[in-house]
Design a protein around this motif. Structure first.
Motif, PDB file in Angstrom:
ATOM      1  N   ASP A   1      51.068  32.288  41.187  1.00 52.89           N
ATOM      2  CA  ASP A   1      50.056  33.163  41.757  1.00 52.89           C
ATOM      3  C   ASP A   1      48.974  33.397  40.727  1.00 52.89           C
ATOM      4  O   ASP A   1      49.251  33.570  39.547  1.00 52.89           O
ATOM      5  N   TYR A   2      47.750  33.396  41.216  1.00 54.68           N
ATOM      6  CA  TYR A   2      46.609  33.628  40.350  1.00 54.68           C
ATOM      7  C   TYR A   2      45.902  34.893  40.784  1.00 54.68           C
ATOM      8  O   TYR A   2      45.746  35.163  41.962  1.00 54.68           O
ATOM      9  N   GLN A   3      45.471  35.652  39.809  1.00 56.97           N
ATOM     10  CA  GLN A   3      44.597  36.791  40.058  1.00 56.97           C
ATOM     11  C   GLN A   3      43.280  36.433  39.394  1.00 56.97           C
ATOM     12  O   GLN A   3      43.258  35.924  38.273  1.00 56.97           O
ATOM     13  N   THR A   4      42.174  36.672  40.094  1.00 58.80           N
ATOM     14  CA  THR A   4      40.861  36.345  39.545  1.00 58.80           C
ATOM     15  C   THR A   4      40.077  37.613  39.271  1.00 58.80           C
ATOM     16  O   THR A   4      40.017  38.508  40.115  1.00 58.80           O
ATOM     17  N   LEU A   5      39.482  37.664  38.098  1.00 63.54           N
ATOM     18  CA  LEU A   5      38.598  38.758  37.705  1.00 63.54           C
ATOM     19  C   LEU A   5      37.190  38.191  37.599  1.00 63.54           C
ATOM     20  O   LEU A   5      36.935  37.308  36.781  1.00 63.54           O
ATOM     21  N   LEU A   6      36.287  38.665  38.447  1.00 67.83           N
ATOM     22  CA  LEU A   6      34.904  38.210  38.446  1.00 67.83           C
ATOM     23  C   LEU A   6      34.078  39.086  37.510  1.00 67.83           C
ATOM     24  O   LEU A   6      34.052  40.306  37.655  1.00 67.83           O
ATOM     25  N   LEU A   7      33.418  38.445  36.557  1.00 69.46           N
ATOM     26  CA  LEU A   7      32.516  39.145  35.636  1.00 69.46           C
ATOM     27  C   LEU A   7      31.114  38.593  35.828  1.00 69.46           C
ATOM     28  O   LEU A   7      30.900  37.381  35.753  1.00 69.46           O
ATOM     29  N   THR A   8      30.174  39.478  36.057  1.00 66.44           N
ATOM     30  CA  THR A   8      28.796  39.070  36.296  1.00 66.44           C
ATOM     31  C   THR A   8      27.845  40.148  35.800  1.00 66.44           C
ATOM     32  O   THR A   8      28.266  41.277  35.534  1.00 66.44           O
ATOM     33  N   GLY A   9      26.592  39.783  35.668  1.00 64.16           N
ATOM     34  CA  GLY A   9      25.585  40.777  35.285  1.00 64.16           C
ATOM     35  C   GLY A   9      25.585  41.083  33.800  1.00 64.16           C
ATOM     36  O   GLY A   9      25.744  40.206  32.964  1.00 64.16           O
ATOM     37  N   ASP A  10      25.424  42.366  33.484  1.00 61.89           N
ATOM     38  CA  ASP A  10      25.348  42.823  32.095  1.00 61.89           C
ATOM     39  C   ASP A  10      26.741  42.868  31.482  1.00 61.89           C
ATOM     40  O   ASP A  10      27.557  43.704  31.847  1.00 61.89           O
ATOM     41  N   LEU A  11      27.005  41.954  30.571  1.00 64.92           N
ATOM     42  CA  LEU A  11      28.294  41.884  29.875  1.00 64.92           C
ATOM     43  C   LEU A  11      28.047  42.039  28.377  1.00 64.92           C
ATOM     44  O   LEU A  11      28.514  41.253  27.562  1.00 64.92           O
ATOM     45  N   THR A  12      27.302  43.065  28.043  1.00 63.62           N
ATOM     46  CA  THR A  12      26.913  43.322  26.656  1.00 63.62           C
ATOM     47  C   THR A  12      27.546  44.623  26.174  1.00 63.62           C
ATOM     48  O   THR A  12      28.304  45.265  26.901  1.00 63.62           O
ATOM     49  N   ILE A  13      27.204  45.012  24.979  1.00 57.89           N
ATOM     50  CA  ILE A  13      27.751  46.246  24.408  1.00 57.89           C
ATOM     51  C   ILE A  13      27.427  47.454  25.290  1.00 57.89           C
ATOM     52  O   ILE A  13      28.203  48.405  25.353  1.00 57.89           O
ATOM     53  N   LYS A  14      26.308  47.413  26.000  1.00 58.43           N
ATOM     54  CA  LYS A  14      25.926  48.530  26.869  1.00 58.43           C
ATOM     55  C   LYS A  14      26.951  48.776  27.974  1.00 58.43           C
ATOM     56  O   LYS A  14      27.140  49.903  28.392  1.00 58.43           O
TER      57      LYS A  14
END
Length: 109
Positions: free
Chosen positions: A4-17
């Motif tokens: 089984d796989y779980q997916t985590l979508l990361l998008t947009g601002d992925l900075t220190i902020k």
């Protein structure tokens, strides 16, 4: 045996902020994967803005996942601003220990 796989979508601002929110999302996904699945796939879209904070967070999460016996993988090789950050930071390239993780080097599909 199926995996089984779980997916985590990361998008947009992925900075220190946004690092606190990103860290929380990664931790929640890892906790869910530890309970019910064997693999957590992180999907970083092409539409993202990243800095070294994201790279550090993902490497830390990878180590945490290993301790919890959860496979922690990127859905596809890094691209875009994260690739540029990793290159500038010397985290990928000839002899770098995490090339397989970031670039899928040596991974057969």
């Amino acid at each position: 045996m199926s995996t089984d796989y779980q997916t985590l979508l990361l998008t947009g601002d992925l900075t220190i902020k946004s690092s606190t929110q990103t860290k929380q999302r990664v931790e929640e996904a890892l906790a869910g994967a530890a309970i019910g699945t064997a693999t957590l796939l992180v999907d970083i879209t092409d539409e993202h803005d990243a800095d070294l904070t994201l790279a550090q967070l993902l490497l830390s999460a990878k180590k945490t996942a290993e301790r919890a016996q959860v496979a922690f993988r990127l859905k596809r090789p890094v691209a875009g601003s994260l690739l540029a950050v990793l290159t500038r930071g010397g985290l990928i390239g000839a002899g770098a220990p995490d090339n397989e993780f970031w670039l899928h080097e040596g991974v057969t599909q």
